[in-house]
Design an enzyme around this catalytic site. Structure first.
Site, PDB file in Angstrom:
ATOM      1  N   ASP A 266       0.854  -1.194   0.000  1.00 28.63           N
ATOM      2  CA  ASP A 266       0.000   0.000   0.000  1.00 28.63           C
ATOM      3  C   ASP A 266       0.889   1.244   0.000  1.00 28.63           C
ATOM      4  OD1 ASP A 266      -3.032   0.864   1.737  1.00 28.63           O
ATOM      5  OD2 ASP A 266      -1.588   2.219   0.818  1.00 28.63           O
ATOM      6  N   ILE A 267       0.655   2.105  -0.941  1.00 33.36           N
ATOM      7  CA  ILE A 267       1.538   3.283  -1.079  1.00 33.36           C
ATOM      8  C   ILE A 267       1.459   4.186   0.147  1.00 33.36           C
ATOM      9  CG2 ILE A 267      -0.095   4.838  -2.270  1.00 33.36           C
ATOM     10  CD1 ILE A 267       2.373   5.342  -4.245  1.00 33.36           C
TER      11      ILE A 267
ATOM     12  N   ASN B   1      -6.941  12.916 -10.243  1.00 32.10           N
ATOM     13  CA  ASN B   1      -7.633  13.390 -11.448  1.00 32.10           C
ATOM     14  C   ASN B   1      -7.445  14.901 -11.478  1.00 32.10           C
ATOM     15  OD1 ASN B   1      -9.961  14.764 -10.067  1.00 32.10           O
ATOM     16  ND2 ASN B   1     -10.353  12.674  -9.397  1.00 32.10           N
TER      17      ASN B   1
ATOM     18  N   GLY C  21      -9.390   4.588  -5.484  1.00 29.66           N
ATOM     19  CA  GLY C  21      -8.056   4.015  -5.677  1.00 29.66           C
ATOM     20  C   GLY C  21      -6.971   4.672  -4.825  1.00 29.66           C
TER      21      GLY C  21
ATOM     22  N   ASP D 117      -5.887   7.688  -5.014  1.00 31.19           N
ATOM     23  CA  ASP D 117      -6.352   9.028  -4.624  1.00 31.19           C
ATOM     24  C   ASP D 117      -7.145   8.949  -3.323  1.00 31.19           C
ATOM     25  OD1 ASP D 117      -7.976  11.586  -6.741  1.00 31.19           O
ATOM     26  OD2 ASP D 117      -6.699  11.754  -4.969  1.00 31.19           O
TER      27      ASP D 117
ATOM     28  N   GLY E  95      -5.338   1.607 -13.227  1.00 33.31           N
ATOM     29  CA  GLY E  95      -6.553   1.201 -12.515  1.00 33.31           C
ATOM     30  C   GLY E  95      -7.794   1.727 -13.206  1.00 33.31           C
ATOM     31  N   VAL E  96      -8.453   2.665 -12.586  1.00 36.46           N
ATOM     32  CA  VAL E  96      -9.701   3.243 -13.131  1.00 36.46           C
ATOM     33  C   VAL E  96      -9.494   3.761 -14.553  1.00 36.46           C
ATOM     34  CG1 VAL E  96     -11.240   5.267 -12.877  1.00 36.46           C
ATOM     35  CG2 VAL E  96     -10.714   3.827 -10.905  1.00 36.46           C
ATOM     36  N   TYR E  97      -8.299   4.276 -14.820  1.00 38.28           N
ATOM     37  CA  TYR E  97      -8.065   4.867 -16.150  1.00 38.28           C
ATOM     38  C   TYR E  97      -7.763   3.828 -17.225  1.00 38.28           C
ATOM     39  CZ  TYR E  97      -8.378   9.703 -14.448  1.00 38.28           C
ATOM     40  OH  TYR E  97      -8.829  10.904 -13.923  1.00 38.28           O
TER      41      TYR E  97
END
Ligand code: APR
Length: 180
Positions: free
Chosen positions: A9-10, A23, A31, A33, A123-125
């Protein structure tokens, strides 16, 4: 500059700067963010809102990077960057490499020595993981030499970790750390 891979985990990373896959609104999301804002606390969002009022009235453009406080994170700084959304047949590759180049430029201006990156846009992108890893490595390699001594890719699952290990295989000099 050393490149390391960590499965984890970052927001746990004890580094000078953690990179957020943001974004353009800079006002949070899911995610990475979401994790950074959740763990880092309100100071990060407050700093992002200040950036929106001053330098980035229309938001942070894709491929660019900007730093804020790390808030309650172990890291002193969060460097926010906006990856491109994957949408073939458009070729947005250079925007993705730019995220890494520009983030390292901002990091160098801050005198950052250790920095943790997620797999931006993977991920989402929707960016294909293998190419997201390749562009990350290319982007790091295109950056000018600086204060940065360690670039740590922090990968959230085995698939992405393996993709980054493959992308670095021909680069040599990579230390693969145990799971964080
Ligand atoms: N630590 C490390 N990696 C993580 C974490 C975490 N805590 N959470 C997710 N990841 C991984 C994902 O599994 C993926 O491999 O980070 C990579 C990037 O995924 P996203 O966070 O979805 O980022 P991205 O694809 O760039 O999409 C950005 O998603 O959360 C929103 O606000 C964000 O609109 C922006 C978009």
């Amino acid at each position: 500059m050393r490149i390391t891979l960590v499965r984890g985990d970052i927001t746990d990373q004890e580094v000078d700067a953690v990179v957020n896959a943001a974004n353009s609104s800079l006002l949070g999301g899911g995610g990475v963010d979401g994790a950074i804002h959740d763990r880092g606390g309100p100071a990060i969002l407050a700093a992002c809102k200040a950036l929106r009022r001053t330098g980035y009235v229309d938001g942070l453009p894709t491929g660019q990077a900007v730093a804020t406080t790390g808030g309650d994170l172990p890291a002193k700084w969060v460097i926010h960057t906006v990856g491109p959304v994957y949408s073939p047949p458009l070729d947005r590759t250079d925007f993705l490499r730019s995220c890494y180049r520009e983030t390292l430029r901002v990091a160098a201006d801050l005198g950052v020595r250790t920095i943790a990156f997620p797999a931006v846009s993977a991920g989402v992108y929707g960016w294909p993981v293998a190419d997201a890893a390749r562009q990350a490595v290319l982007g790091i390699r295109q950056a000018a030499p600086s204060s940065v001594e360690e670039v740590r890719f922090v990968l959230f699952n085995e698939e992405v970790f393996d993709a980054f290990r493959k992308a670095l295989d021909d680069g040599g000099g990579v230390r693969v750390s145990p799971d964080a």
